[in-house]
Design a protein around this motif. Structure first.
Motif, PDB file in Angstrom:
ATOM      1  N   LYS A 157       0.800  -1.214   0.000  1.00  0.00           N
ATOM      2  CA  LYS A 157       0.000   0.000   0.000  1.00  0.00           C
ATOM      3  C   LYS A 157       0.840   1.275   0.000  1.00  0.00           C
ATOM      4  CE  LYS A 157      -3.843   2.291   2.353  1.00  0.00           C
ATOM      5  NZ  LYS A 157      -4.624   2.429   1.099  1.00  0.00           N
ATOM      6  N   TRP A 158       0.449   2.207  -0.857  1.00  0.00           N
ATOM      7  CA  TRP A 158       1.049   3.535  -0.838  1.00  0.00           C
ATOM      8  C   TRP A 158       0.163   4.443  -0.008  1.00  0.00           C
ATOM      9  CZ3 TRP A 158       5.484   5.954  -2.675  1.00  0.00           C
ATOM     10  CH2 TRP A 158       6.400   5.086  -3.285  1.00  0.00           C
ATOM     11  N   THR A 159       0.802   5.249   0.827  1.00  0.00           N
ATOM     12  CA  THR A 159       0.126   6.221   1.675  1.00  0.00           C
ATOM     13  C   THR A 159       0.810   7.570   1.486  1.00  0.00           C
ATOM     14  OG1 THR A 159       1.617   5.807   3.535  1.00  0.00           O
ATOM     15  CG2 THR A 159      -0.374   4.424   3.379  1.00  0.00           C
ATOM     16  N   ALA A 170       4.768   8.224   0.419  1.00  0.00           N
ATOM     17  CA  ALA A 170       5.139   9.125  -0.679  1.00  0.00           C
ATOM     18  C   ALA A 170       6.092  10.211  -0.179  1.00  0.00           C
ATOM     19  CB  ALA A 170       3.888   9.751  -1.288  1.00  0.00           C
ATOM     20  N   ASP A 171       5.833  10.724   1.024  1.00  0.00           N
ATOM     21  CA  ASP A 171       6.674  11.793   1.577  1.00  0.00           C
ATOM     22  C   ASP A 171       8.068  11.304   1.940  1.00  0.00           C
ATOM     23  OD1 ASP A 171       4.560  13.565   1.345  1.00  0.00           O
ATOM     24  OD2 ASP A 171       3.936  13.366   3.444  1.00  0.00           O
ATOM     25  N   GLU A 172       8.196   9.999   2.226  1.00  0.00           N
ATOM     26  CA  GLU A 172       9.479   9.467   2.687  1.00  0.00           C
ATOM     27  C   GLU A 172      10.211   8.625   1.648  1.00  0.00           C
ATOM     28  OE1 GLU A 172       8.646   7.353   6.275  1.00  0.00           O
ATOM     29  OE2 GLU A 172       8.150   9.173   7.419  1.00  0.00           O
ATOM     30  N   SER A 173       9.624   8.420   0.485  1.00  0.00           N
ATOM     31  CA  SER A 173      10.219   7.545  -0.531  1.00  0.00           C
ATOM     32  C   SER A 173      11.587   8.050  -0.987  1.00  0.00           C
ATOM     33  CB  SER A 173       9.290   7.457  -1.748  1.00  0.00           C
ATOM     34  OG  SER A 173       9.964   6.895  -2.860  1.00  0.00           O
ATOM     35  N   PRO A 174      12.657   7.252  -0.811  1.00  0.00           N
ATOM     36  CA  PRO A 174      13.982   7.681  -1.272  1.00  0.00           C
ATOM     37  C   PRO A 174      14.049   7.819  -2.792  1.00  0.00           C
ATOM     38  CG  PRO A 174      14.041   5.403  -0.512  1.00  0.00           C
ATOM     39  CD  PRO A 174      12.711   5.947  -0.129  1.00  0.00           C
ATOM     40  N   SER A 183      16.307  21.787   1.887  1.00  0.00           N
ATOM     41  CA  SER A 183      17.042  21.130   2.976  1.00  0.00           C
ATOM     42  C   SER A 183      17.072  19.620   2.783  1.00  0.00           C
ATOM     43  CB  SER A 183      16.390  21.469   4.317  1.00  0.00           C
ATOM     44  OG  SER A 183      17.022  20.778   5.374  1.00  0.00           O
ATOM     45  N   GLN A 184      15.941  19.031   2.398  1.00  0.00           N
ATOM     46  CA  GLN A 184      15.889  17.588   2.147  1.00  0.00           C
ATOM     47  C   GLN A 184      16.781  17.202   0.978  1.00  0.00           C
ATOM     48  OE1 GLN A 184      11.506  17.531   1.896  1.00  0.00           O
ATOM     49  NE2 GLN A 184      11.555  15.828   3.353  1.00  0.00           N
ATOM     50  N   LEU A 185      16.821  18.042  -0.034  1.00  0.00           N
ATOM     51  CA  LEU A 185      17.622  17.734  -1.219  1.00  0.00           C
ATOM     52  C   LEU A 185      19.117  17.881  -0.930  1.00  0.00           C
ATOM     53  CD1 LEU A 185      15.400  19.403  -3.957  1.00  0.00           C
ATOM     54  CD2 LEU A 185      15.445  17.007  -3.208  1.00  0.00           C
ATOM     55  N   LYS A 186      19.477  18.795  -0.055  1.00  0.00           N
ATOM     56  CA  LYS A 186      20.878  18.913   0.366  1.00  0.00           C
ATOM     57  C   LYS A 186      21.297  17.682   1.167  1.00  0.00           C
ATOM     58  CE  LYS A 186      21.317  23.953   0.367  1.00  0.00           C
ATOM     59  NZ  LYS A 186      21.536  25.175   1.188  1.00  0.00           N
ATOM     60  N   ASP A 187      20.392  17.194   2.019  1.00  0.00           N
ATOM     61  CA  ASP A 187      20.679  15.955   2.755  1.00  0.00           C
ATOM     62  C   ASP A 187      20.849  14.791   1.787  1.00  0.00           C
ATOM     63  OD1 ASP A 187      20.500  17.280   5.162  1.00  0.00           O
ATOM     64  OD2 ASP A 187      18.432  16.646   5.575  1.00  0.00           O
ATOM     65  N   CYS A 188      20.021  14.772   0.734  1.00  0.00           N
ATOM     66  CA  CYS A 188      20.117  13.721  -0.278  1.00  0.00           C
ATOM     67  C   CYS A 188      21.464  13.781  -0.988  1.00  0.00           C
ATOM     68  CB  CYS A 188      18.971  13.869  -1.285  1.00  0.00           C
ATOM     69  SG  CYS A 188      18.989  12.643  -2.619  1.00  0.00           S
ATOM     70  N   GLU A 189      21.925  14.992  -1.271  1.00  0.00           N
ATOM     71  CA  GLU A 189      23.219  15.145  -1.940  1.00  0.00           C
ATOM     72  C   GLU A 189      24.337  14.566  -1.081  1.00  0.00           C
ATOM     73  OE1 GLU A 189      25.592  18.397  -4.588  1.00  0.00           O
ATOM     74  OE2 GLU A 189      24.241  19.154  -3.042  1.00  0.00           O
ATOM     75  N   GLU A 190      24.302  14.821   0.215  1.00  0.00           N
ATOM     76  CA  GLU A 190      25.316  14.261   1.115  1.00  0.00           C
ATOM     77  C   GLU A 190      25.255  12.740   1.118  1.00  0.00           C
ATOM     78  OE1 GLU A 190      24.900  15.931   4.979  1.00  0.00           O
ATOM     79  OE2 GLU A 190      25.422  17.973   4.344  1.00  0.00           O
ATOM     80  N   LEU A 191      24.038  12.204   1.054  1.00  0.00           N
ATOM     81  CA  LEU A 191      23.871  10.753   1.047  1.00  0.00           C
ATOM     82  C   LEU A 191      24.410  10.155  -0.256  1.00  0.00           C
ATOM     83  CD1 LEU A 191      22.740   8.732   3.052  1.00  0.00           C
ATOM     84  CD2 LEU A 191      20.539   8.870   1.869  1.00  0.00           C
ATOM     85  N   VAL A 192      24.135  10.806  -1.376  1.00  0.00           N
ATOM     86  CA  VAL A 192      24.650  10.339  -2.668  1.00  0.00           C
ATOM     87  C   VAL A 192      26.179  10.367  -2.667  1.00  0.00           C
ATOM     88  CG1 VAL A 192      24.794  10.858  -5.133  1.00  0.00           C
ATOM     89  CG2 VAL A 192      22.580  10.981  -3.968  1.00  0.00           C
ATOM     90  N   GLU A 193      26.749  11.450  -2.140  1.00  0.00           N
ATOM     91  CA  GLU A 193      28.207  11.550  -2.052  1.00  0.00           C
ATOM     92  C   GLU A 193      28.780  10.413  -1.199  1.00  0.00           C
ATOM     93  OE1 GLU A 193      28.679  15.445  -0.450  1.00  0.00           O
ATOM     94  OE2 GLU A 193      28.687  16.437  -2.419  1.00  0.00           O
ATOM     95  N   SER A 194      28.074  10.084  -0.122  1.00  0.00           N
ATOM     96  CA  SER A 194      28.525   8.996   0.752  1.00  0.00           C
ATOM     97  C   SER A 194      28.463   7.650   0.044  1.00  0.00           C
ATOM     98  CB  SER A 194      27.671   8.967   2.019  1.00  0.00           C
ATOM     99  OG  SER A 194      28.106   7.951   2.888  1.00  0.00           O
TER     100      SER A 194
END
Length: 205
Positions: free
Chosen positions: A124-126, A130-134, A179-190
């Protein structure tokens, strides 16, 4: 055209690595396919969404689907509008530390900066999912890096393909902050750093 052949990662590869580095290595370095019927149905649905003339019934029969499901498939597909000015199966690309990051969008309406993500499956999608999907975060990250601005929002359309499947579609609207997208960038770099270090055993999150 992706890792390990080139310095390029797809959103699926990134999500797989974040979930399980060992699975990432098995799937992409060793080329071991772990396809399932739901995954096959999802691919057929994406192809049929992009090309409404596709003979999806034949592909579904070859995959082992029953006629009742094939009929429902057609009814559900018809509820997904053809977006005027849209770009189905659009490959969004950006660069991070010399690596190419790719996210294939089910559709995008560029003038209004709206991303379309179509989902099939019985899980099920909720709104929370949707808000937390990586995957959706990575899609929005690629848009942000490519265009220098955030997308207006992502529209998630989910069709339940479980045992009690019917043609009803559930829709959720979600967006990502800078802010979420900057966190994503750090995760991608990692992820990139850990792949270069050949870490395929220890999760980084």
């Amino acid at each position: 055209s992706l890792w390990p052949h080139k310095k390029a990662l797809s959103s699926s590869q990134l999500v797989t690595y974040l979930k399980d580095p060992a699975e990432f290595y098995i799937c992409y370095a060793n080329g071991v396919k772990r396809d399932s019927l739901p995954m096959t149905i999802g691919r057929i649905f994406s192809a049929a969404y992009a090309d409404r003339k596709l003979d999806y019934a034949t592909h579904l029969r070859e995959a082992g689907c029953e006629q009742r499901f094939i009929t429902l498939f057609g009814q559900a597909l018809a509820k997904f509008p053809i977006i005027k000015g849209g770009k189905p199966e659009y490959a969004m690309k950006c660069k991070v530390n010399g690596w190419e990051i790719r996210a294939t969008l089910d559709d995008i309406h560029a003038p209004s900066a709206i991303i379309i993500e179509n989902k099939t499956g019985k899980q099920k999608w909720t709104q929370e999912r949707a808000d937390e999907s990586p995957q959706i975060t990575i899609q929005n990250f690629c848009y942000w890096k490519k265009h220098g601005r955030i997308a207006k929002h992502t529209q998630v359309n989910w069709w339940n393909t479980g045992i009690k499947s019917h043609a009803h579609i559930e829709t959720f609207v979600t967006k990502r902050s800078v802010s979420q997208l900057k966190d994503c960038e750090e995760l991608v770099e990692s992820v990139i750093e850990n792949i270069l270090a050949e870490n395929f055993s220890n999760p980084i999150i």
